[in-house]
Design a protein around this motif. Structure first.
Motif, mmCIF file in Angstrom:
data_model
loop_
_atom_site.group_PDB
_atom_site.id
_atom_site.type_symbol
_atom_site.label_atom_id
_atom_site.label_comp_id
_atom_site.label_asym_id
_atom_site.label_seq_id
_atom_site.Cartn_x
_atom_site.Cartn_y
_atom_site.Cartn_z
ATOM 1 N N MET A 1 0.839 -1.198 0.000
ATOM 2 C CA MET A 1 0.000 0.000 0.000
ATOM 3 C C MET A 1 0.873 1.247 0.000
ATOM 4 O O MET A 1 1.870 1.320 0.699
ATOM 5 N N LYS A 2 0.482 2.216 -0.798
ATOM 6 C CA LYS A 2 1.174 3.497 -0.863
ATOM 7 C C LYS A 2 0.308 4.561 -0.184
ATOM 8 O O LYS A 2 -0.900 4.610 -0.391
ATOM 9 N N ILE A 3 0.937 5.387 0.652
ATOM 10 C CA ILE A 3 0.209 6.416 1.401
ATOM 11 C C ILE A 3 0.734 7.789 1.006
ATOM 12 O O ILE A 3 1.944 8.019 0.988
ATOM 13 N N LEU A 4 -0.187 8.694 0.706
ATOM 14 C CA LEU A 4 0.150 10.076 0.390
ATOM 15 C C LEU A 4 -0.236 10.951 1.581
ATOM 16 O O LEU A 4 -1.363 10.856 2.078
ATOM 17 N N VAL A 5 0.694 11.805 2.024
ATOM 18 C CA VAL A 5 0.444 12.656 3.192
ATOM 19 C C VAL A 5 0.735 14.112 2.838
ATOM 20 O O VAL A 5 1.897 14.507 2.750
ATOM 21 N N PRO A 6 -0.287 14.930 2.641
ATOM 22 C CA PRO A 6 -0.059 16.362 2.407
ATOM 23 C C PRO A 6 0.325 17.063 3.718
ATOM 24 O O PRO A 6 -0.241 16.776 4.775
ATOM 25 N N VAL A 7 1.292 17.976 3.634
ATOM 26 C CA VAL A 7 1.718 18.752 4.809
ATOM 27 C C VAL A 7 1.766 20.229 4.431
ATOM 28 O O VAL A 7 2.040 20.581 3.288
ATOM 29 N N LYS A 8 1.495 21.084 5.404
ATOM 30 C CA LYS A 8 1.447 22.522 5.146
ATOM 31 C C LYS A 8 2.432 23.254 6.038
ATOM 32 O O LYS A 8 2.614 22.914 7.216
ATOM 33 N N ARG A 9 3.053 24.280 5.488
ATOM 34 C CA ARG A 9 3.976 25.146 6.231
ATOM 35 C C ARG A 9 3.177 26.293 6.842
ATOM 36 O O ARG A 9 2.533 27.065 6.128
ATOM 37 N N VAL A 10 3.212 26.400 8.162
ATOM 38 C CA VAL A 10 2.455 27.429 8.875
ATOM 39 C C VAL A 10 3.357 28.105 9.905
ATOM 40 O O VAL A 10 4.473 27.645 10.176
ATOM 41 N N VAL A 11 2.859 29.181 10.490
ATOM 42 C CA VAL A 11 3.581 29.823 11.593
ATOM 43 C C VAL A 11 3.631 28.859 12.765
ATOM 44 O O VAL A 11 2.637 28.217 13.100
ATOM 45 N N ASP A 12 4.794 28.733 13.391
ATOM 46 C CA ASP A 12 4.954 27.836 14.538
ATOM 47 C C ASP A 12 3.883 28.138 15.587
ATOM 48 O O ASP A 12 3.596 29.295 15.894
ATOM 49 N N HIS A 13 3.290 27.064 16.137
ATOM 50 C CA HIS A 13 2.160 27.253 17.052
ATOM 51 C C HIS A 13 2.546 27.940 18.356
ATOM 52 O O HIS A 13 1.675 28.400 19.104
ATOM 53 N N ASN A 14 3.846 28.037 18.646
ATOM 54 C CA ASN A 14 4.293 28.722 19.865
ATOM 55 C C ASN A 14 4.467 30.230 19.664
ATOM 56 O O ASN A 14 4.730 30.950 20.630
ATOM 57 N N ILE A 59 4.631 8.988 0.996
ATOM 58 C CA ILE A 59 5.044 10.138 0.197
ATOM 59 C C ILE A 59 4.482 11.400 0.833
ATOM 60 O O ILE A 59 3.266 11.532 0.996
ATOM 61 N N ALA A 60 5.354 12.322 1.194
ATOM 62 C CA ALA A 60 4.926 13.610 1.739
ATOM 63 C C ALA A 60 4.797 14.612 0.610
ATOM 64 O O ALA A 60 5.649 14.670 -0.281
ATOM 65 N N VAL A 61 3.732 15.405 0.641
ATOM 66 C CA VAL A 61 3.450 16.367 -0.419
ATOM 67 C C VAL A 61 3.163 17.721 0.208
ATOM 68 O O VAL A 61 2.508 17.811 1.254
ATOM 69 N N SER A 62 3.660 18.784 -0.418
ATOM 70 C CA SER A 62 3.333 20.139 0.037
ATOM 71 C C SER A 62 3.102 21.025 -1.173
ATOM 72 O O SER A 62 3.671 20.795 -2.247
ATOM 73 N N CYS A 63 2.273 22.045 -0.999
ATOM 74 C CA CYS A 63 1.973 23.002 -2.060
ATOM 75 C C CYS A 63 2.294 24.400 -1.543
ATOM 76 O O CYS A 63 1.772 24.802 -0.489
ATOM 77 N N GLY A 64 3.138 25.123 -2.254
ATOM 78 C CA GLY A 64 3.487 26.458 -1.800
ATOM 79 C C GLY A 64 4.847 26.897 -2.306
ATOM 80 O O GLY A 64 5.381 26.332 -3.265
ATOM 81 N N PRO A 65 5.436 27.900 -1.652
ATOM 82 C CA PRO A 65 6.718 28.439 -2.110
ATOM 83 C C PRO A 65 7.884 27.485 -1.857
ATOM 84 O O PRO A 65 7.728 26.435 -1.214
ATOM 85 N N LYS A 66 9.049 27.888 -2.340
ATOM 86 C CA LYS A 66 10.245 27.054 -2.215
ATOM 87 C C LYS A 66 10.575 26.716 -0.772
ATOM 88 O O LYS A 66 11.114 25.640 -0.467
ATOM 89 N N ALA A 67 10.242 27.621 0.161
ATOM 90 C CA ALA A 67 10.547 27.402 1.576
ATOM 91 C C ALA A 67 9.839 26.178 2.142
ATOM 92 O O ALA A 67 10.227 25.674 3.205
ATOM 93 N N CYS A 68 8.820 25.668 1.448
ATOM 94 C CA CYS A 68 8.112 24.473 1.923
ATOM 95 C C CYS A 68 8.998 23.230 1.894
ATOM 96 O O CYS A 68 8.649 22.205 2.488
ATOM 97 N N GLN A 69 10.138 23.323 1.200
ATOM 98 C CA GLN A 69 11.067 22.188 1.198
ATOM 99 C C GLN A 69 11.532 21.866 2.608
ATOM 100 O O GLN A 69 11.737 20.696 2.956
ATOM 101 N N GLU A 70 11.675 22.887 3.443
ATOM 102 C CA GLU A 70 12.081 22.666 4.819
ATOM 103 C C GLU A 70 11.034 21.834 5.571
ATOM 104 O O GLU A 70 11.364 20.942 6.355
#
Length: 250
Positions: A1-14, A59-70
């Motif tokens: 089984m293959k799993i796709l996981v989208p992740v988003k870059r946000v302001v740190d919750h702290n 597989i982790a996936v993100s949508c956004g600017p280049k900084a999302c690589q981090e």
């Protein structure tokens, strides 16, 4: 089984966010960014399924600017096998993100997509449901427990009346709640390993999708300050004030 996981870059919750002087948006200049906490839970859930032998690839996936690589590197450090960044400097709203993810699902052919139930920056709680609608896949939201059994899975979710258990046929969409798990601490060796894992960058414009936003932010402002409390001399005065204020509200 293959799993796709989208992740988003946000302001740190702290971090306490501040509104720009003109009220146009939140000021994120020189602010610490991090992976959305609900997405961390989603990555952890996918990695645990792989570690239990129920999945072959995450597989982790993100949508956004280049900084999302981090952010994607953080997902790789948790245990994802590879990452894909759909790069775009445009404002990507939930429907647009769902369309991008739908395109990636068609390309990667995963049997399961696990998302955080919402992002802490906009609290939309829409992307997972929109993706399920676009793909016409079964979905389970606010998952507090998941169990995969061959071609199907059981998802326990919290509802007002208690716990509800759903059975879904794969492929399916699942959005995670806080009680699903506690993400592992990312160690330095895993951070170093993540740097060697593949990370593919795709220009969002090459997908042939309409990325134009459907919503426009009119104004952003801080919530009103809480009024200071008062001290009353006795219970009778307290009851009187509560009664009078209730009448005023009515």
């Amino acid at each position: 089984m293959k799993i796709l996981v989208p992740v988003k870059r946000v302001v740190d919750h702290n971090i306490k966010v501040r509104v720009k002087a003109g009220g146009s948006d939140v000021d994120v200049a020189n602010i610490k960014m991090a992976m959305n906490p609900f997405d961390e839970i989603a990555v952890e859930a996918a990695v645990r399924l792989k570690e239990s032998g129920q999945a072959e690839e995450v597989i982790a996936v993100s949508c956004g600017p280049k900084a999302c690589q981090e952010t994607l590197r953080s997902a790789l450090a948790i245990g994802a096998d590879r990452a894909v960044l759909v790069e775009s400097d445009a404002q990507l709203q939930p429907l647009t993100v769902a369309k991008i993810l739908g395109t990636l699902v068609g390309r990667e052919a995963p049997q399961l997509v696990i998302l955080g139930k919402q992002a802490i920056d906009d609290d939309c709680n829409q992307t997972g449901q929109m993706l399920a609608a676009l793909l016409d896949w079964p979905q389970a939201t606010f998952a507090s427990n998941i169990c995969v059994d061959g071609a199907s899975m059981q998802v326990t979710r919290e509802v007002d009346g208690g716990l509800e258990t759903l059975e879904l046929e794969l492929p399916a969409i699942v959005t995670t709640d806080l009680r699903l798990n506690e993400p592992r601490y990312i160690t330095l060796p895993n951070i170093m390993k993540a740097k060697k894992k593949p990370l593919e960058v795709i220009d969002a414009l090459t997908l042939g999708l309409d990325l134009a936003p459907r919503l426009q932010t009119v104004k952003v402002c801080e919530p009103p300050r809480r009024a200071p409390g008062i001290i009353v001399p006795d219970v009778a005065t307290l009851v009187g004030k509560l009664r009078d204020e209730a009448k005023a509200i009515q």
